[in-house]
Scaffold this active site. Structure first.
Site, PDB file in Angstrom:
ATOM      1  N   ARG A 159       0.826  -1.225   0.000  1.00 49.38           N
ATOM      2  CA  ARG A 159       0.000   0.000   0.000  1.00 49.38           C
ATOM      3  C   ARG A 159       0.857   1.271   0.000  1.00 49.38           C
ATOM      4  NH1 ARG A 159      -2.338  -3.649  -1.242  1.00 49.38           N
ATOM      5  NH2 ARG A 159      -4.292  -4.524  -0.476  1.00 49.38           N
ATOM      6  N   SER A 209     -11.556  -0.994   2.014  1.00 56.78           N
ATOM      7  CA  SER A 209     -10.950  -1.375   3.295  1.00 56.78           C
ATOM      8  C   SER A 209     -10.402  -0.130   3.986  1.00 56.78           C
ATOM      9  CB  SER A 209      -9.811  -2.380   3.073  1.00 56.78           C
ATOM     10  OG  SER A 209     -10.302  -3.573   2.522  1.00 56.78           O
ATOM     11  N   GLU A 280      -5.919   2.976   5.678  1.00 65.33           N
ATOM     12  CA  GLU A 280      -5.635   2.831   4.250  1.00 65.33           C
ATOM     13  C   GLU A 280      -6.293   3.969   3.474  1.00 65.33           C
ATOM     14  OE1 GLU A 280      -6.789  -0.483   0.922  1.00 65.33           O
ATOM     15  OE2 GLU A 280      -5.748  -1.214   2.705  1.00 65.33           O
TER      16      GLU A 280
END
Length: 284
Positions: A159, A209, A280
């Site tokens: 990420r 998410s 995130e």
């Protein structure tokens, strides 16, 4: 700047441009119609926020000064097994184009609702795949000049990419894929989409998410569910009853509600498991 190559909208609600459906007005919302006009706009408004489909963004309730959209930048070119596309190309479109060309590798991304620019920025991934694994190079704008970076210069990790550090703007990317049978690729894509529909709250506004996985053996959604937080709400922000790793807008959520719920979950997980969760999603 040639205004005919840019659309200007004033006091545009960002709630219309984010998947979570929150955010106050952008005083100036600009939609450049090609890459040249995009870079020209950014030179005129340095520091403007760049927005694709807003699927990972929580825009502030009090709005933003200037936002420049990438959504008109969506040209795609297929050359053998390399696909070159502009930053505003949606992953849905990109996956379909690749499948029709008999190119495999993007199946994991089918159903992720964002753009390739956003996906590269955060090295989006799912079901064992990551966008960074496929990138050959990226064409980048630093506010003054355009240059090209090879994959090894993009610092991809979980990420993460160099763009979160440098704040350079992605204009185009090249992805190297593998030849395969189109029908087989489509079957795999449809299977992944079915899994998404079965397990994720795709029928409600969300930003995907909410948290990064802190380590490979710690499953965030499972941990939040075990805390009994499914369905827990702060204002209009709710922990999804379908997948506890998602926060959904139950109808009237604000960015403040979402931030408060994120911080509440972080506190509960830290207290119970001793694990610090990192968002995130990106709060503007």
């Amino acid at each position: 700047m040639n205004n005919s190559l840019c659309r200007f909208i004033f006091n545009e609600p960002l709630s219309l441009h984010t998947s979570m459906r929150v955010g106050g007005p952008a005083k100036i919302f600009i939609e450049p119609l090609n890459v040249d006009s995009f870079t020209c706009c950014y030179k005129q408004f340095p520091g403007a926020r760049i927005l694709g489909k807003g699927t990972n963004i929580i825009a502030p309730d009090n709005g933003i000064e200037v936002v420049i959209s990438t959504l008109e930048l969506r040209k795609i070119n297929v050359d053998n097994n390399v696909v070159i596309c502009e930053a505003g190309t949606t992953l849905l479109t990109l996956c379909k184009v690749a499948a029709e060309a008999g190119l495999s590798g993007l199946e994991f991304a089918y159903g992720i609702p964002g753009t390739i620019g956003g996906a590269v920025y955060m090295n989006a991934g799912a079901y064992g795949g990551e966008i960074g694994q496929l990138i050959e190079f990226a064409e980048v704008f630093d506010g003054e000049k355009i240059f090209t970076l090879r994959k090894e210069e993009l610092s991809f990790s979980y990420r993460w990419s160099i763009f979160q550090e440098k704040k350079w703007i992605i204009l185009r990317v090249a992805l190297k894929l593998q030849s395969d049978d189109s029908k087989s690729i489509m079957r795999r894509m449809e299977s992944i989409l079915k899994r998404r529909i079965e397990t994720q709250p795709l029928d409600q506004p969300s930003a995907g998410s909410v948290f990064k996985r802190p380590r490979p053996d710690f499953y965030v959604g499972k941990a939040i569910e075990e805390l009994g937080l499914k369905g827990f709400k702060i204002g209009g922000a709710e922990v999804s009853k379908k997948h506890a790793g998602f926060i959904v807008n139950s109808g009237d959520a604000t960015a403040r509600d979402i931030r408060s719920l994120v911080e509440f979950i972080q506190q509960k997980v830290m207290t119970t498991y001793g694990v610090q969760l990192e968002p995130e999603v990106e709060f503007w």
